[in-house]
Design a protein around this motif. Sequence first.
Motif, PDB file in Angstrom:
ATOM      1  N   THR A 207       0.834  -1.206   0.000  1.00  0.00           N
ATOM      2  CA  THR A 207       0.000   0.000   0.000  1.00  0.00           C
ATOM      3  C   THR A 207       0.864   1.248   0.000  1.00  0.00           C
ATOM      4  O   THR A 207       0.603   2.204  -0.752  1.00  0.00           O
ATOM      5  CB  THR A 207      -0.941   0.003   1.211  1.00  0.00           C
ATOM      6  OG1 THR A 207      -1.749  -1.181   1.190  1.00  0.00           O
ATOM      7  CG2 THR A 207      -1.848   1.230   1.194  1.00  0.00           C
ATOM      8  N   GLU A 210       2.514   1.985  -3.412  1.00  0.00           N
ATOM      9  CA  GLU A 210       1.556   2.542  -4.372  1.00  0.00           C
ATOM     10  C   GLU A 210       1.077   3.922  -3.936  1.00  0.00           C
ATOM     11  O   GLU A 210       0.822   4.790  -4.778  1.00  0.00           O
ATOM     12  CB  GLU A 210       0.386   1.582  -4.549  1.00  0.00           C
ATOM     13  CG  GLU A 210       0.785   0.255  -5.199  1.00  0.00           C
ATOM     14  CD  GLU A 210      -0.411  -0.603  -5.573  1.00  0.00           C
ATOM     15  OE1 GLU A 210      -1.502  -0.052  -5.813  1.00  0.00           O
ATOM     16  OE2 GLU A 210      -0.242  -1.841  -5.611  1.00  0.00           O
ATOM     17  N   TYR A 429      -5.729  -0.546   1.879  1.00  0.00           N
ATOM     18  CA  TYR A 429      -5.624  -0.758   0.433  1.00  0.00           C
ATOM     19  C   TYR A 429      -6.932  -0.409  -0.268  1.00  0.00           C
ATOM     20  O   TYR A 429      -6.921   0.093  -1.399  1.00  0.00           O
ATOM     21  CB  TYR A 429      -5.213  -2.196   0.104  1.00  0.00           C
ATOM     22  CG  TYR A 429      -4.699  -2.305  -1.313  1.00  0.00           C
ATOM     23  CD1 TYR A 429      -3.422  -1.859  -1.635  1.00  0.00           C
ATOM     24  CD2 TYR A 429      -5.503  -2.786  -2.343  1.00  0.00           C
ATOM     25  CE1 TYR A 429      -2.953  -1.912  -2.938  1.00  0.00           C
ATOM     26  CE2 TYR A 429      -5.041  -2.836  -3.645  1.00  0.00           C
ATOM     27  CZ  TYR A 429      -3.763  -2.405  -3.933  1.00  0.00           C
ATOM     28  OH  TYR A 429      -3.310  -2.443  -5.228  1.00  0.00           O
ATOM     29  N   GLN A 430      -8.060  -0.636   0.401  1.00  0.00           N
ATOM     30  CA  GLN A 430      -9.338  -0.203  -0.179  1.00  0.00           C
ATOM     31  C   GLN A 430      -9.363   1.318  -0.349  1.00  0.00           C
ATOM     32  O   GLN A 430      -9.837   1.833  -1.370  1.00  0.00           O
ATOM     33  CB  GLN A 430     -10.497  -0.651   0.717  1.00  0.00           C
ATOM     34  CG  GLN A 430     -10.745  -2.148   0.734  1.00  0.00           C
ATOM     35  CD  GLN A 430     -11.871  -2.519   1.699  1.00  0.00           C
ATOM     36  OE1 GLN A 430     -11.651  -2.880   2.849  1.00  0.00           O
ATOM     37  NE2 GLN A 430     -13.096  -2.385   1.231  1.00  0.00           N
ATOM     38  N   GLU A 433      -7.254   2.321  -3.371  1.00  0.00           N
ATOM     39  CA  GLU A 433      -7.930   2.109  -4.649  1.00  0.00           C
ATOM     40  C   GLU A 433      -8.992   3.172  -4.891  1.00  0.00           C
ATOM     41  O   GLU A 433      -9.171   3.635  -6.019  1.00  0.00           O
ATOM     42  CB  GLU A 433      -8.538   0.705  -4.683  1.00  0.00           C
ATOM     43  CG  GLU A 433      -7.487  -0.399  -4.736  1.00  0.00           C
ATOM     44  CD  GLU A 433      -8.091  -1.766  -4.960  1.00  0.00           C
ATOM     45  OE1 GLU A 433      -9.005  -2.149  -4.199  1.00  0.00           O
ATOM     46  OE2 GLU A 433      -7.649  -2.467  -5.894  1.00  0.00           O
ATOM     47  N   ASN A 434      -9.698   3.565  -3.835  1.00  0.00           N
ATOM     48  CA  ASN A 434     -10.698   4.625  -3.986  1.00  0.00           C
ATOM     49  C   ASN A 434     -10.048   5.952  -4.361  1.00  0.00           C
ATOM     50  O   ASN A 434     -10.545   6.688  -5.223  1.00  0.00           O
ATOM     51  CB  ASN A 434     -11.502   4.778  -2.697  1.00  0.00           C
ATOM     52  CG  ASN A 434     -12.490   3.641  -2.471  1.00  0.00           C
ATOM     53  OD1 ASN A 434     -12.788   2.870  -3.381  1.00  0.00           O
ATOM     54  ND2 ASN A 434     -12.986   3.526  -1.259  1.00  0.00           N
ATOM     55  N   ARG A 436      -7.228   6.407  -5.860  1.00  0.00           N
ATOM     56  CA  ARG A 436      -6.731   6.323  -7.237  1.00  0.00           C
ATOM     57  C   ARG A 436      -7.855   6.594  -8.233  1.00  0.00           C
ATOM     58  O   ARG A 436      -7.655   7.266  -9.249  1.00  0.00           O
ATOM     59  CB  ARG A 436      -6.109   4.939  -7.472  1.00  0.00           C
ATOM     60  CG  ARG A 436      -5.446   4.816  -8.825  1.00  0.00           C
ATOM     61  CD  ARG A 436      -4.374   3.738  -8.842  1.00  0.00           C
ATOM     62  NE  ARG A 436      -4.751   2.530  -8.161  1.00  0.00           N
ATOM     63  CZ  ARG A 436      -3.936   1.842  -7.350  1.00  0.00           C
ATOM     64  NH1 ARG A 436      -2.714   2.270  -7.122  1.00  0.00           N
ATOM     65  NH2 ARG A 436      -4.342   0.744  -6.780  1.00  0.00           N
ATOM     66  N   ARG A 437      -9.036   6.112  -7.939  1.00  0.00           N
ATOM     67  CA  ARG A 437     -10.174   6.357  -8.843  1.00  0.00           C
ATOM     68  C   ARG A 437     -10.620   7.813  -8.792  1.00  0.00           C
ATOM     69  O   ARG A 437     -11.011   8.378  -9.813  1.00  0.00           O
ATOM     70  CB  ARG A 437     -11.324   5.414  -8.477  1.00  0.00           C
ATOM     71  CG  ARG A 437     -11.003   3.942  -8.773  1.00  0.00           C
ATOM     72  CD  ARG A 437     -12.035   2.994  -8.226  1.00  0.00           C
ATOM     73  NE  ARG A 437     -11.650   1.604  -8.458  1.00  0.00           N
ATOM     74  CZ  ARG A 437     -11.689   0.653  -7.530  1.00  0.00           C
ATOM     75  NH1 ARG A 437     -12.105   0.933  -6.305  1.00  0.00           N
ATOM     76  NH2 ARG A 437     -11.324  -0.583  -7.821  1.00  0.00           N
ATOM     77  N   ASN A 491      -6.152   2.329 -13.913  1.00  0.00           N
ATOM     78  CA  ASN A 491      -5.183   1.273 -14.213  1.00  0.00           C
ATOM     79  C   ASN A 491      -3.850   1.860 -14.658  1.00  0.00           C
ATOM     80  O   ASN A 491      -2.780   1.347 -14.310  1.00  0.00           O
ATOM     81  CB  ASN A 491      -5.733   0.334 -15.289  1.00  0.00           C
ATOM     82  CG  ASN A 491      -6.865  -0.538 -14.780  1.00  0.00           C
ATOM     83  OD1 ASN A 491      -7.046  -0.705 -13.572  1.00  0.00           O
ATOM     84  ND2 ASN A 491      -7.640  -1.107 -15.690  1.00  0.00           N
ATOM     85  N   GLN A 494      -1.998   3.127 -11.625  1.00  0.00           N
ATOM     86  CA  GLN A 494      -1.406   2.024 -10.859  1.00  0.00           C
ATOM     87  C   GLN A 494      -0.171   1.455 -11.533  1.00  0.00           C
ATOM     88  O   GLN A 494       0.795   1.088 -10.860  1.00  0.00           O
ATOM     89  CB  GLN A 494      -2.437   0.915 -10.636  1.00  0.00           C
ATOM     90  CG  GLN A 494      -1.921  -0.232  -9.781  1.00  0.00           C
ATOM     91  CD  GLN A 494      -2.974  -1.267  -9.480  1.00  0.00           C
ATOM     92  OE1 GLN A 494      -3.959  -1.391 -10.206  1.00  0.00           O
ATOM     93  NE2 GLN A 494      -2.807  -2.008  -8.406  1.00  0.00           N
TER      94      GLN A 494
END
Length: 500
Positions: A207, A210, A429-430, A433-434, A436-437, A491, A494
């Motif tokens: 995590t 990233e 990590y959730q 990802e949020n 990043r979106r 994507n 990432q």
Amino acid sequence: MILYLTGEQLRIDDIRTFLHQEGIVDITEDALERVQASRATVERIIANKETIYGITTGFGLFSDVLIDAEKYNELQVNLIRSHACGIGEPFSQDVALVMMILRLNTLLKGHSGATIDLIRQLQYFINKRIIPVIPQQGSLGASGDLAPLSHLALALIGEGEVYYQGQVLDSLDVLNGLGRAPIALQAKEGLALINGTQAMTAQGVITLIEAESLGYQAEWIAALTHQALRGITDAYHPAIHKVRNFPEQTAVARRMLDWLEGSKLTTKQGELRVQDPYTLRCIPQIHGASFQVFNYVREKLECEMNAANDNPLIFDDGDERLVISGGNFHGQPVAFALDFLKIGMSELGNVSERRLERLVNPQLNGGLPAFLSPEPGLQSGAMIMQYVAASLVSENKTLAHPASVDSIPSSANQEDHVSMGTIGARHGYQILENVRRVLAIEAIIALQAVELRGLDGLSPKTRAQYDKLREIVPSITEDRQFHKDITHVANYLQKVSYQD
């Protein structure tokens, strides 16, 4: 790339390079000597029939139960089988791979009593990319990450499932196909494999790697937004940040000026307005604070990556031998750090959503069309992308609640305080990802906004980023299924790693 493990010097950048270059691990001779010395101590304990937790006794509440000598090895296998009860979706293959590296590194410190055979089995699995399937849920984060690490250990003894060459297979079938025998656990070795924080730490490492990259990417995305909104560059002047004393803030301001150098879309204070809103003016302060969090978390994770977190621990300097039961498996230091990481990441998403709101709001965007619609009214444009971003940052506020403030007793109240650090790691990590979106949405909207503002005015560096992104997501000429664009850009973010 060869990653040499010593038990003492593993760094997050080593893990980043190892994963990027698909490296292999090797072990230094002095580390192997420490392993052999600690194993000799275990053998003496067995020979002398001493009462030592986890070697000649049961576990947890059963720590007062003596085990017959001929059943010491059976005790270790039973431990792994009974504790391998994790549930839920598996950790990513990268996390599971890092988990093995971290477990191997801690065994090499020479305080766990592992055999050389176990050391070589872990090394073999890592280098052959035989990656255990490890369910994410089921760890309390004290007494170690017992359930996840038991699934790791199952694979080593040929009883679990593994990822191998793109398939999920039985570990024993893979080992048989490679002509490799499963490991036969010896006294102390089951406990040595599962007492520790490697699940939460491995997920935290991935995590953080990233998150740091995403933090740098957030700057060029913010620079696009800054230009679309004709932002003021004076707020990034180094004099302002020097007197605040935070090096991370100063570094963000420097990088923002670098991204914006040569832009014809930026302004000076007093040209269009005297001051920008905080979401532009305070980018160095806000983003810089997240980098402060990342630096703190890096320090704590690297401490744990090189820690002896087994129980009991073996100390033998040649003159004195000590085998001491303690609590280094307790995940509290890591749990606190990972909860802090969640906050640092969440704020990158929060400020991004506020910036993209300014891009689509006709009352705030300086004359751009409402929602950047090509035909306002007939076409909704970016309207609902802002809704999605708002939903994601709101979800993050729930996920950012610290897992470490909770504790539930276990093992009949013998283990009466736990860290919940692995839950924090998973939620982190959730959140990543949020975020990043959300940044992907800001990027898509900022691309459209700078198009409308005039591409010729972009700074050279952000124009290069614009050109890259336009290969992934086209201009908004009419309404379409924007969820595909969000996924494609996320994507990309990432996949492409950024470092200062």
